[in-house]
Every structure is written in structure tokens, then in C-alpha cells.
Design a protein around this motif. Structure first.
Motif, PDB file in Angstrom:
ATOM      1  N   GLN A   1       0.823  -1.216   0.000  1.00 26.16           N
ATOM      2  CA  GLN A   1       0.000   0.000   0.000  1.00 26.16           C
ATOM      3  C   GLN A   1       0.851   1.256   0.000  1.00 26.16           C
ATOM      4  OE1 GLN A   1      -2.907  -0.887   3.233  1.00 26.16           O
ATOM      5  NE2 GLN A   1      -3.879   0.897   2.372  1.00 26.16           N
ATOM      6  N   ALA A   2       1.924   1.234   0.783  1.00 26.94           N
ATOM      7  CA  ALA A   2       2.782   2.414   0.882  1.00 26.94           C
ATOM      8  C   ALA A   2       3.398   2.767  -0.470  1.00 26.94           C
ATOM      9  CB  ALA A   2       3.880   2.168   1.915  1.00 26.94           C
ATOM     10  N   LYS A   3       3.598   1.772  -1.318  1.00 19.74           N
ATOM     11  CA  LYS A   3       4.208   1.986  -2.626  1.00 19.74           C
ATOM     12  C   LYS A   3       3.185   2.201  -3.726  1.00 19.74           C
ATOM     13  CE  LYS A   3       8.205  -0.866  -1.527  1.00 19.74           C
ATOM     14  NZ  LYS A   3       8.953  -2.058  -1.874  1.00 19.74           N
ATOM     15  N   THR A   4       1.904   1.911  -3.461  1.00 21.91           N
ATOM     16  CA  THR A   4       0.876   1.952  -4.493  1.00 21.91           C
ATOM     17  C   THR A   4      -0.070   3.117  -4.259  1.00 21.91           C
ATOM     18  OG1 THR A   4       0.967  -0.446  -4.513  1.00 21.91           O
ATOM     19  CG2 THR A   4      -0.850   0.552  -5.691  1.00 21.91           C
ATOM     20  N   LYS A   5       0.244   4.232  -4.840  1.00 24.67           N
ATOM     21  CA  LYS A   5      -0.647   5.381  -4.765  1.00 24.67           C
ATOM     22  C   LYS A   5      -1.219   5.610  -6.156  1.00 24.67           C
ATOM     23  CE  LYS A   5       0.169   6.143  -0.481  1.00 24.67           C
ATOM     24  NZ  LYS A   5      -0.710   5.519   0.436  1.00 24.67           N
ATOM     25  N   LEU A   6      -2.527   5.522  -6.274  1.00 26.37           N
ATOM     26  CA  LEU A   6      -3.179   5.671  -7.566  1.00 26.37           C
ATOM     27  C   LEU A   6      -3.677   7.104  -7.747  1.00 26.37           C
ATOM     28  CD1 LEU A   6      -5.293   2.386  -7.470  1.00 26.37           C
ATOM     29  CD2 LEU A   6      -3.189   2.784  -8.740  1.00 26.37           C
ATOM     30  N   ALA A   7      -3.497   7.613  -8.942  1.00 28.57           N
ATOM     31  CA  ALA A   7      -3.995   8.956  -9.258  1.00 28.57           C
ATOM     32  C   ALA A   7      -5.514   8.950  -9.203  1.00 28.57           C
ATOM     33  CB  ALA A   7      -3.518   9.358 -10.643  1.00 28.57           C
ATOM     34  N   ASN A   8      -6.094  10.075  -8.846  1.00 30.82           N
ATOM     35  CA  ASN A   8      -7.546  10.182  -8.780  1.00 30.82           C
ATOM     36  C   ASN A   8      -8.070  10.611 -10.156  1.00 30.82           C
ATOM     37  OD1 ASN A   8     -10.131  10.213  -7.886  1.00 30.82           O
ATOM     38  ND2 ASN A   8      -9.940  12.100  -6.716  1.00 30.82           N
ATOM     39  N   THR A   9      -8.220   9.633 -11.044  1.00 30.50           N
ATOM     40  CA  THR A   9      -8.717   9.898 -12.391  1.00 30.50           C
ATOM     41  C   THR A   9     -10.057   9.201 -12.574  1.00 30.50           C
ATOM     42  OG1 THR A   9      -7.656   7.947 -13.340  1.00 30.50           O
ATOM     43  CG2 THR A   9      -6.343   9.983 -13.288  1.00 30.50           C
ATOM     44  N   ALA A  10     -10.742   9.545 -13.651  1.00 36.00           N
ATOM     45  CA  ALA A  10     -12.037   8.919 -13.927  1.00 36.00           C
ATOM     46  C   ALA A  10     -11.873   7.405 -14.116  1.00 36.00           C
ATOM     47  CB  ALA A  10     -12.665   9.545 -15.175  1.00 36.00           C
ATOM     48  N   LEU A  11     -10.803   6.979 -14.783  1.00 36.87           N
ATOM     49  CA  LEU A  11     -10.590   5.558 -15.016  1.00 36.87           C
ATOM     50  C   LEU A  11     -10.293   4.821 -13.715  1.00 36.87           C
ATOM     51  CD1 LEU A  11     -10.512   3.302 -17.084  1.00 36.87           C
ATOM     52  CD2 LEU A  11      -8.100   3.836 -17.484  1.00 36.87           C
ATOM     53  N   VAL A  12      -9.496   5.411 -12.833  1.00 33.36           N
ATOM     54  CA  VAL A  12      -9.197   4.782 -11.545  1.00 33.36           C
ATOM     55  C   VAL A  12     -10.464   4.696 -10.695  1.00 33.36           C
ATOM     56  CG1 VAL A  12      -7.902   5.046  -9.380  1.00 33.36           C
ATOM     57  CG2 VAL A  12      -6.749   5.366 -11.567  1.00 33.36           C
ATOM     58  N   GLU A  13     -11.311   5.707 -10.763  1.00 34.58           N
ATOM     59  CA  GLU A  13     -12.581   5.658 -10.016  1.00 34.58           C
ATOM     60  C   GLU A  13     -13.459   4.510 -10.525  1.00 34.58           C
ATOM     61  OE1 GLU A  13     -15.666   6.285  -7.381  1.00 34.58           O
ATOM     62  OE2 GLU A  13     -13.594   6.951  -7.271  1.00 34.58           O
ATOM     63  N   LEU A  14     -13.499   4.308 -11.846  1.00 33.24           N
ATOM     64  CA  LEU A  14     -14.256   3.173 -12.390  1.00 33.24           C
ATOM     65  C   LEU A  14     -13.659   1.851 -11.925  1.00 33.24           C
ATOM     66  CD1 LEU A  14     -15.022   4.296 -16.054  1.00 33.24           C
ATOM     67  CD2 LEU A  14     -16.647   4.023 -14.170  1.00 33.24           C
ATOM     68  N   MET A  15     -12.326   1.769 -11.888  1.00 30.42           N
ATOM     69  CA  MET A  15     -11.667   0.550 -11.401  1.00 30.42           C
ATOM     70  C   MET A  15     -12.037   0.302  -9.938  1.00 30.42           C
ATOM     71  SD  MET A  15      -7.932   1.146 -13.200  1.00 30.42           S
ATOM     72  CE  MET A  15      -7.075   0.096 -12.055  1.00 30.42           C
TER      73      MET A  15
ATOM     74  N   TYR B   1     -13.901  10.083 -23.696  1.00 32.38           N
ATOM     75  CA  TYR B   1     -12.656   9.460 -24.138  1.00 32.38           C
ATOM     76  C   TYR B   1     -12.820   8.319 -25.133  1.00 32.38           C
ATOM     77  CZ  TYR B   1     -11.165  11.958 -19.976  1.00 32.38           C
ATOM     78  OH  TYR B   1     -10.939  12.921 -19.035  1.00 32.38           O
ATOM     79  N   GLY B   2     -14.031   7.864 -25.368  1.00 31.49           N
ATOM     80  CA  GLY B   2     -14.229   6.743 -26.278  1.00 31.49           C
ATOM     81  C   GLY B   2     -14.499   5.452 -25.525  1.00 31.49           C
ATOM     82  N   PRO B   3     -14.692   4.363 -26.264  1.00 24.25           N
ATOM     83  CA  PRO B   3     -15.084   3.095 -25.652  1.00 24.25           C
ATOM     84  C   PRO B   3     -14.018   2.524 -24.722  1.00 24.25           C
ATOM     85  CG  PRO B   3     -14.597   2.797 -27.978  1.00 24.25           C
ATOM     86  CD  PRO B   3     -14.530   4.259 -27.718  1.00 24.25           C
ATOM     87  N   LEU B   4     -14.483   1.860 -23.669  1.00 24.42           N
ATOM     88  CA  LEU B   4     -13.589   1.189 -22.740  1.00 24.42           C
ATOM     89  C   LEU B   4     -13.280  -0.234 -23.198  1.00 24.42           C
ATOM     90  CD1 LEU B   4     -15.177   2.394 -19.412  1.00 24.42           C
ATOM     91  CD2 LEU B   4     -12.805   2.753 -20.103  1.00 24.42           C
ATOM     92  N   LEU B   5     -14.231  -0.868 -23.838  1.00 22.18           N
ATOM     93  CA  LEU B   5     -14.088  -2.256 -24.267  1.00 22.18           C
ATOM     94  C   LEU B   5     -14.405  -2.375 -25.755  1.00 22.18           C
ATOM     95  CD1 LEU B   5     -16.160  -3.880 -21.372  1.00 22.18           C
ATOM     96  CD2 LEU B   5     -13.668  -3.705 -21.499  1.00 22.18           C
ATOM     97  N   GLN B   6     -13.884  -3.397 -26.369  1.00 16.12           N
ATOM     98  CA  GLN B   6     -14.219  -3.640 -27.772  1.00 16.12           C
ATOM     99  C   GLN B   6     -15.713  -3.882 -27.943  1.00 16.12           C
ATOM    100  OE1 GLN B   6     -11.457  -6.887 -28.323  1.00 16.12           O
ATOM    101  NE2 GLN B   6     -10.337  -5.673 -29.825  1.00 16.12           N
ATOM    102  N   THR B   7     -16.334  -4.458 -26.945  1.00 17.10           N
ATOM    103  CA  THR B   7     -17.766  -4.752 -27.029  1.00 17.10           C
ATOM    104  C   THR B   7     -18.630  -3.507 -26.885  1.00 17.10           C
ATOM    105  OG1 THR B   7     -17.781  -5.283 -24.669  1.00 17.10           O
ATOM    106  CG2 THR B   7     -17.510  -7.127 -26.209  1.00 17.10           C
ATOM    107  N   ASP B   8     -18.008  -2.358 -26.541  1.00 13.68           N
ATOM    108  CA  ASP B   8     -18.761  -1.110 -26.426  1.00 13.68           C
ATOM    109  C   ASP B   8     -18.950  -0.409 -27.770  1.00 13.68           C
ATOM    110  OD1 ASP B   8     -19.015  -1.403 -23.673  1.00 13.68           O
ATOM    111  OD2 ASP B   8     -17.180  -0.284 -23.251  1.00 13.68           O
ATOM    112  N   LEU B   9     -18.334  -0.924 -28.820  1.00  9.95           N
ATOM    113  CA  LEU B   9     -18.502  -0.339 -30.148  1.00  9.95           C
ATOM    114  C   LEU B   9     -19.901  -0.655 -30.671  1.00  9.95           C
ATOM    115  CD1 LEU B   9     -15.113  -1.403 -31.726  1.00  9.95           C
ATOM    116  CD2 LEU B   9     -15.754   0.883 -30.990  1.00  9.95           C
TER     117      LEU B   9
END
Length: 152
Positions: free
Chosen positions: A65-79, A123-131
Motif C-alpha cells: 500500500q505504501a508503494k501503491t498510490k493511484l492517481a484520482n482519475t475517472a478511469l481509476v474511479e471506475l476501477m 474518451y471513447g469506448p472502454l471495451l471492444q464490445t462497447d462499439l
């Protein structure tokens, strides 16, 4: 000249495994049954920690955890939402009567759905199936997000 003794798994007695230089007892992993309505991390903390529930933390996770700091982005929030949805789904398998967890589960699903729609508009589709058939098979239109002018 010194010779190093090596111990192979074959020379350890039953119930032991090989360790560097010796034998050691085998581990028997155990995960305790969670009680109803356990304390939960926030979605972002859960994604970084690897569990939604502090009671299931593993001791070595603190170093990671101490080494893993994730940016607060829209994609990270979805993750983080998807991770929390999966964790709550696993919890609900054994605690189907926990109405608070069930409501949180459905609210996270709705937030993730809304978040995906907003993300894909920007930003466009997240998955190929979103096309869609109307778009053909163009994963993203130029410029790509990492190209100059992308996502601007």
C-alpha cells in the motif's frame, strides 16, 4: 573450501516444505467468516488494499500500500467501483440478508454505469464490445489519448 548444504523438498519429513537451508512447517491458510455489517474501506482504499474489508487485510499488504498510490482519475474511479462491486458480490454470497450491503452494491452498480457512460462520451469506448455497428470497427478516432491534442 566450504560446502553449502542444500535441503530439497524430498528430504523434508511429511508436513514440512523446503526453505532455504532447512525445512519448515507447511502453512494452512485460513480466512475467518465475516460477521454481518463489517467495517468497509472506501472504494479507493479497497482498490489499493486489495480488499473492501479491513478485517481481511493481510499483513504484507501494508508494505505494498505504501508503494501503491493511484492517481484520482475517472478511469481509476471506475476501477475502484468495479473492485468494490466484486467484493460486495462475494460478501453477499454468504451474507444475503445484509440489506445495507445490498443497497450499497446496487448504488455502486448504478454509479459505475453512469461513470462508464460519461467516460465513454469524453474518451471513447472502454471495451471492444462497447462499439456499435454504426461506428464500424474504429477503436478510437485520431488523435489517440497519448497523441498531441488527444483528450483535449
Amino acid at each position: 573450501m566450504e560446502t553449502k548444504q542444500t535441503t530439497s523438498a524430498a528430504s523434508c519429513v511429511s508436513g514440512q516444505g523446503s526453505l532455504p537451508g532447512s525445512c519448515g512447517s507447511l502453512a494452512f491458510p485460513y480466512v475467518p467468516m465475516q460477521g454481518t455489517d463489517p467495517v468497509r474501506y472506501s472504494r479507493m482504499e479497497a482498490l489499493q488494499t486489495g480488499t473492501l474489508f479491513p478485517g481481511l487485510d493481510l499483513p504484507f499488504k501494508e508494505a505494498i500500500q505504501a508503494k501503491t498510490k493511484l492517481a484520482n482519475t475517472a478511469l481509476v474511479e471506475l476501477m475502484a467501483l468495479d473492485f468494490a462491486i466484486d467484493e460486495l458480490g462475494l460478501y453477499l454470497v454468504t451474507h444475503s440478508q445484509d440489506q445495507e450491503a445490498l443497497q450499497l452494491y446496487w448504488s455502486y452498480i448504478n454509479l459505475a454505469k453512469e461513470g462508464r457512460e460519461k467516460y465513454q462520451k469524453l474518451y471513447g469506448p472502454l471495451l471492444q464490445t462497447d462499439l456499435t455497428p454504426d461506428e464500424g470497427f474504429a477503436w478510437l478516432k485520431d488523435p489517440w489519448p497519448w497523441d498531441e491534442g488527444g483528450n483535449s
